[in-house]
Design an enzyme around this catalytic site. Structure first.
Site, PDB file in Angstrom:
ATOM      1  N   ASP A 161      -0.442   0.319 -15.787  1.00  0.00           N
ATOM      2  CA  ASP A 161       0.864   0.776 -15.307  1.00  0.00           C
ATOM      3  C   ASP A 161       1.120   0.262 -13.884  1.00  0.00           C
ATOM      4  OD1 ASP A 161       3.238   2.117 -15.674  1.00  0.00           O
ATOM      5  OD2 ASP A 161       2.277   3.919 -16.472  1.00  0.00           O
TER       6      ASP A 161
ATOM      7  N   ASP B 109      11.169   4.650 -19.841  1.00  0.00           N
ATOM      8  CA  ASP B 109      10.318   5.301 -20.850  1.00  0.00           C
ATOM      9  C   ASP B 109      11.219   5.858 -21.956  1.00  0.00           C
ATOM     10  OD1 ASP B 109       8.317   4.839 -19.046  1.00  0.00           O
ATOM     11  OD2 ASP B 109       7.658   6.918 -18.885  1.00  0.00           O
TER      12      ASP B 109
HETATM   13  C1  GLA Z   1       4.645   5.812 -17.057  1.00  0.00           C
HETATM   14  C2  GLA Z   1       4.658   4.939 -18.315  1.00  0.00           C
HETATM   15  C3  GLA Z   1       4.501   5.793 -19.543  1.00  0.00           C
HETATM   16  C4  GLA Z   1       3.206   6.589 -19.454  1.00  0.00           C
HETATM   17  C5  GLA Z   1       3.206   7.412 -18.177  1.00  0.00           C
HETATM   18  C6  GLA Z   1       1.875   8.088 -17.939  1.00  0.00           C
HETATM   19  O1  GLA Z   1       5.772   6.634 -16.997  1.00  0.00           O
HETATM   20  O2  GLA Z   1       5.845   4.185 -18.370  1.00  0.00           O
HETATM   21  O3  GLA Z   1       4.481   4.978 -20.707  1.00  0.00           O
HETATM   22  O4  GLA Z   1       2.117   5.700 -19.474  1.00  0.00           O
HETATM   23  O5  GLA Z   1       3.474   6.606 -17.029  1.00  0.00           O
HETATM   24  O6  GLA Z   1       1.837   8.821 -16.748  1.00  0.00           O
END
Ligand code: GLA
Length: 556
Positions: free
Chosen positions: A161, A230
């Site tokens: 990430d 997301d």
């Molecule tokens: C970000 C990512 C998600 C997930 C969260 C976990 O928001 O985009 O897909 O992995 O972090 O904290």
């Protein structure tokens, strides 16, 4: 200029869209088709244990979804403790993983599945756990140490990430991520274990000018990268909240990024949540069809054991998965966009094609699609032999017609008779406009605007506005770099953008680069007059650093 900078410059400077581009990528042998699997995040967030992971892994096998290709089981954020041990190693949370990670990886491997894990390129993950990146305030990153640990556990896939990246003085958010992702890529290679590397192109720069800088180099380091927002997560406290709008938004964003994609390098519009609460079966069909038309990674994120048999049949549809996994790895072309409907066309290996029609409106629509819309010849003898991949029905006709229910997407695989010829690159030319100031003021808490908020269509004779589906929005991109609408071509005469008959003079030739600029023979960029939310006229301006009024997406 550093070596890396020279490479980036060469890539960005190369004309790529006409007829395409081939950039070197050291990870090409991994993920030659879009990765497929399951991840806990969109359904469970941090509410899981090793049992949750194993139960879903078993369900993948039992439902037959694993046999259809959903093989990589990835544990997302929250698997670890906040701190490292005295040797600086990451530590799995002993409450969630009492047997440790290696035991879990072994169990997953013994089911014939692959094992994926989550980390972050910053000092902390998005959830606040120990990250692999440079500590806040500076110091030594842990990319190599963590990669060795992952390899020792048997990790096959790493989702890295982009939260909480420390930016040292003199650096910036793009450079800091560039350094981090390249360090992770080197660390994974040094382990000697083939580990698919999934990056994040969203956290630093979503919808700002630096977004395209990140997208221009992520493919050198990993096999896929998250774009968009997301997708909406499942909430046990509000299980039926609608989530389809988040799917549509990520689709709209991803569809404009085809130029960054090729076998071994995939834009990732996030999880397939189809089948879970918040999506109907029609919406589940839509997500599967759209993701497959875009050659997107298919990472399910739902409670697999709770999926209905209808949802399993949709997610496991062999023919639709084959469209996703087609070896050419093409992004679909947007053929036509109306306020309620998108028509997509995708070239497949071996003279086959796929077509999909998304209806995101509230009532059933009837649609008739003519071969010329897909770039086939106007020859009256042209016939399309099509198979609807949801119903299995066949048709052989001079057009493709269907009724598409609200929120559903029909998808066909087809061949064209020899009189149709080879299709030209035909469809909408979209100016990618992130939701404007006005929209954001009106919807301060909304992360997922409607499809129409994202792209605007170029229409002959020369303006940009909301896409209507009119024939004036249909363009053909020729191998010589002409942009044709009907018998006319977009040209620059005395500094003005005009339509004129296509004489193939240099005033009509456009180059397309990775940033998405259309560059005229004088080296200037096709632009709109301003970036406000209204119909805009075209102009030719000095190319800037990814201003939104100079980013275009062409038929693929
Ligand atoms: C970000 C990512 C998600 C997930 C969260 C976990 O928001 O985009 O897909 O992995 O972090 O904290």
């Amino acid at each position: 200029m550093t070596l890396t900078n020279i490479f980036v410059f060469a890539l960005v400077g190369a004309a790529v869209g006409i007829p395409g581009f081939a950039a070197g990528n050291s990870g090409e042998e991994l993920a030659l088709t879009p990765p497929m699997g399951w991840n806990d995040w969109a359904h469970y967030q941090c509410e899981y244990t090793a049992q949750t992971i194993l139960t879903n892994a078993r369900a993948l096998v039992k439902t037959g979804l694993a046999a259809r290709g959903y093989k990589t089981v990835t544990i997302d954020d929250c698997w670890m403790q906040k701190d490292r041990d005295s040797q600086g190693n990451l530590q799995a949370d002993p409450q969630r993983f009492p047997q440790g990670m290696k035991a879990l990886a072994n169990a997953i491997h013994s089911m014939g599945l692959k094992f994926g894990i989550y980390e972050d390129s910053g000092y902390a993950t998005c959830g606040g756990f120990a990250g692999s990146g440079v500590p806040n305030g500076g110091g030594k990153a842990h990319f190599s140490q963590d990669a060795r640990l992952f390899a020792s556990w048997g990790v096959d896939y790493l989702k890295l990430d982009g939260c909480n990246v420390y930016i040292p003085p003199g650096s910036n958010k793009v450079k800091a991520r560039h350094k981090a992702y390249s360090a992770e890529s080197a660390a994974l290679k040094a382990t000697g274990r083939p580990i698919v590397f999934s990056e994040s192109a969203t956290d630093c720069c979503r919808f700002d000018p630096y977004y395209y800088d990140v997208l221009s180099w992520v493919g050198q380091y990993g096999q896929l990268w998250r774009i968009g927002n997301d997708v909406a997560t499942f909430r046990a406290s509000h299980p039926d909240r609608p989530r389809f709008h988040s799917v549509l938004w990520n689709y709209a964003v991803n569809l404009q990024l085809g130029r960054f994609q090729k076998p071994g390098n995939w834009d990732d519009p996030d999880f397939v949540i189809g089948g879970d609460s918040g999506l109907s079966l029609a919406e589940t069909r839509s997500q599967m069809a759209l993701w497959s038309m875009m050659s997107s990674p298919l990472n399910l994120s739902s409670n697999i054991g709770k999926l209905s048999s209808e949802a399993i049949a949709i997610l496991g549809n062999k023919q639709v998965i084959a469209i996703d996994q087609d070896p050419l790895g093409k992004m679909a072309t947007l053929v036509r966009r109306t306020p309620v409907m998108d028509v997509l066309f995708k070239r497949l290996d071996g003279d086959e094609y796929a077509v999909a029609v998304l209806n995101h409106g509230s009532s059933t629509i009837q649609v008739k699609l003519h071969p010329v819309e897909f770039g086939f010849s106007t020859n009256k003898a042209c016939r399309l032999r099509a198979r609807n991949l949801w119903s299995g029905t066949h048709s052989y006709s001079s057009l493709l017609s269907a009724n598409v229910a609200s929120h559903d997407t029909e998808i066909w695989q087809m061949r064209a008779s020899s009189s149709c010829g080879v299709p030209t690159r035909t469809g909408a030319i979209v100016m990618v406009v992130p939701p404007g100031k006005h929209w954001r003021q009106k919807h301060p808490n909304e992360r997922h605007p409607g499809i129409q908020e994202y792209g605007r269509c170029l229409a002959a004779p020369g303006h940009v506005g909301a896409c209507t589906g009119a024939a004036a929005e249909r363009w053909t991109v020729t191998p010589e770099g002409l942009l044709k609408s009907g018998e006319h071509c977009l040209a620059v005469i005395n500094g003005k953008v005009v339509m004129q008959s296509c004489s193939t003079g240099s005033t009509e030739h456009w180059k397309y680069n990775l940033a998405g600029n259309l560059i005229d023979s004088g080296g200037q960029c096709l632009s709109t007059s301003d970036d406000k939310d209204r119909v805009q006229s075209l102009s030719i301006q000095t190319c800037g650093h990814n201003p939104p009024n100079q980013i275009w997406s062409l038929p693929n």
